[in-house]
Design a protein around this motif. Structure first.
Motif, PDB file in Angstrom:
ATOM      1  N   LYS A 136       0.835  -1.206   0.000  1.00  0.00           N
ATOM      2  CA  LYS A 136       0.000   0.000   0.000  1.00  0.00           C
ATOM      3  C   LYS A 136       0.872   1.260   0.000  1.00  0.00           C
ATOM      4  CE  LYS A 136      -3.935  -2.112   2.380  1.00  0.00           C
ATOM      5  NZ  LYS A 136      -4.729  -2.142   3.632  1.00  0.00           N
TER       6      LYS A 136
ATOM      7  N   THR B 133       2.421   1.857  -3.451  1.00  0.00           N
ATOM      8  CA  THR B 133       1.483   2.456  -4.405  1.00  0.00           C
ATOM      9  C   THR B 133       1.297   3.955  -4.160  1.00  0.00           C
ATOM     10  OG1 THR B 133      -0.421   1.905  -2.996  1.00  0.00           O
ATOM     11  CG2 THR B 133       0.226   0.285  -4.673  1.00  0.00           C
ATOM     12  N   LYS B 134       1.602   4.400  -2.912  1.00  0.00           N
ATOM     13  CA  LYS B 134       1.494   5.826  -2.572  1.00  0.00           C
ATOM     14  C   LYS B 134       2.788   6.585  -2.864  1.00  0.00           C
ATOM     15  CE  LYS B 134      -2.008   5.199   1.022  1.00  0.00           C
ATOM     16  NZ  LYS B 134      -2.341   5.385   2.455  1.00  0.00           N
TER      17      LYS B 134
ATOM     18  N   CYS C 188       6.009   5.542  -1.768  1.00  0.00           N
ATOM     19  CA  CYS C 188       7.133   5.262  -0.864  1.00  0.00           C
ATOM     20  C   CYS C 188       8.127   4.320  -1.553  1.00  0.00           C
ATOM     21  CB  CYS C 188       6.632   4.630   0.429  1.00  0.00           C
ATOM     22  SG  CYS C 188       5.625   5.738   1.424  1.00  0.00           S
TER      23      CYS C 188
END
Length: 355
Positions: A326, A329-330, A332
């Motif tokens: 997650k 996908t942001k 990082c």
């Protein structure tokens, strides 16, 4: 025979009473018993114990890290006939009510203990039997004490002494009182002092109020002492924070000098899955080259080392792998690598340190 009969009557008759002298003086009045103007104190043996409380008010110590944040509370003090709350009695009680750190109300009263006050107690608090003869008894102040103090935060000097007497005054009444003891607080904040009696603390800290062993005056002294402790506590917290920061910076500087050449200095690794060896050993390898081993995946994680995950539950997979996906996908920059890739990276860092 008439003469003889008269003689017999004279012999048998009682002697005549002598005539009483008539005096001009009035007969003495009966003695008059003078009643005391002050009602007497009912006497009761001090060895008569009150029944031990099976329930009653519960006392809870306030968490130390919340004391400096207190704004609403009561400051309480009692004077007593002795030291045992089951055997002895309150002879005076006082409190002030504080809201937003300002005194908004106060209460004080002498209390009829329904027993004699020992001379030793009177020498300390200067309260005598005649002072409390017309004062309210326990039953007459119980409701006021209950309404004010139950459910509140109460501050006092050696306050558990006061509160244990108040518990017996309240009897089997349910409820709870959170307390702060300025005696323990002063020892923590001012460890350099030699005496922690209330009167000595007032002098040592140059407080405006002075202890007199009367309830209301001691309450006001305790309020000043608590304010001084709060200021001292905030100062101590700032000093401790500065010390921790300095210590952390010193450790970091030492690590920087030791691992200056390591390409993995302060790089963060997290491990998940099974590796066929103790995961602790893998974490120690990271630390040996200046890297950081952590237990949770965050935005600051650099590498997630993934072992065999076949035996991991869905929850365990989501905890680290799922969270890493997650965050990736942001945006990082978390890299997922295998155990072999991890060992290669560590070996390269070890070579750099030896150069």
């Amino acid at each position: 025979m008439g003469f003889l009969d008269d003689l017999v009557k004279i012999i048998k008759a009682p002697p005549a009473k002598p005539p009483q002298k008539i005096s001009s003086k009035a007969p003495p009045a009966p003695p008059v018993r003078i009643q005391s103007a002050v009602p007497s104190v009912p006497r009761r043996s001090l060895s008569l114990y009150m029944p031990e409380l099976k329930n009653g008010v519960e006392l809870f110590k306030a968490p130390g890290n919340t004391v400096h944040k207190l704004k609403d509370y009561y400051v309480v003090d009692v004077e007593t006939t002795g030291l045992n709350p089951r055997r002895d009695r309150i002879v005076e009680i006082a409190w002030v009510k504080v809201q937003n750190s300002v005194i908004i109300d106060s209460f004080t009263t002498l209390v009829n203990p329904e027993c004699s006050i020992p001379a030793d107690a009177s020498r300390v608090n200067r309260i005598y039997d005649t002072d409390v003869a017309t004062a309210p008894k326990y039953a007459e102040i119980r409701q006021r004490v209950e309404q004010e103090l139950i459910g509140a935060t109460v501050i006092g000097h050696n306050v558990t002494f006061d509160l244990n007497f108040i518990r017996y005054l309240l009897g089997e009444t349910d409820g709870r009182i959170v307390y702060v003891d300025t005696l323990a607080l002063a020892k923590r904040i001012f460890p350099e002092l030699t005496s922690y009696k209330l009167e000595n603390l007032c002098k040592s800290l140059h407080l405006s109020q002075q202890s007199t062993h009367r309830a209301l005056q001691d309450v006001l002294s305790t309020k000043d002492l608590f304010d001084a402790c709060t200021v001292g506590l905030l100062r101590k917290q700032d000093e401790d924070k500065a010390k921790r920061k300095a210590a952390k910076e010193a450790v970091q500087q030492e690590r920087l000098e030791k691992f200056r050449k390591s390409p993995l200095f302060d790089v963060s690794f997290v491990f998940t899955g099974e590796f066929g060896m103790d995961c602790t050993a893998l974490e120690e390898l990271a630390k040996s080259v200046g890297a950081i081993a952590r237990n949770t995946v965050t935005m600051r994680t650099d590498y997630l080392v993934v072992g065999k995950i076949a035996n991991l539950s869905q929850t365990e997979r989501e905890e680290k792998l799922g969270k890493a996906d997650k965050l990736i996908t942001k945006g990082c920059k978390i890299k997922k690598i295998s155990k072999a890739q991890y060992l290669d990276i560590i070996a390269e860092a070890e070579r750099a340190l030896r150069m």
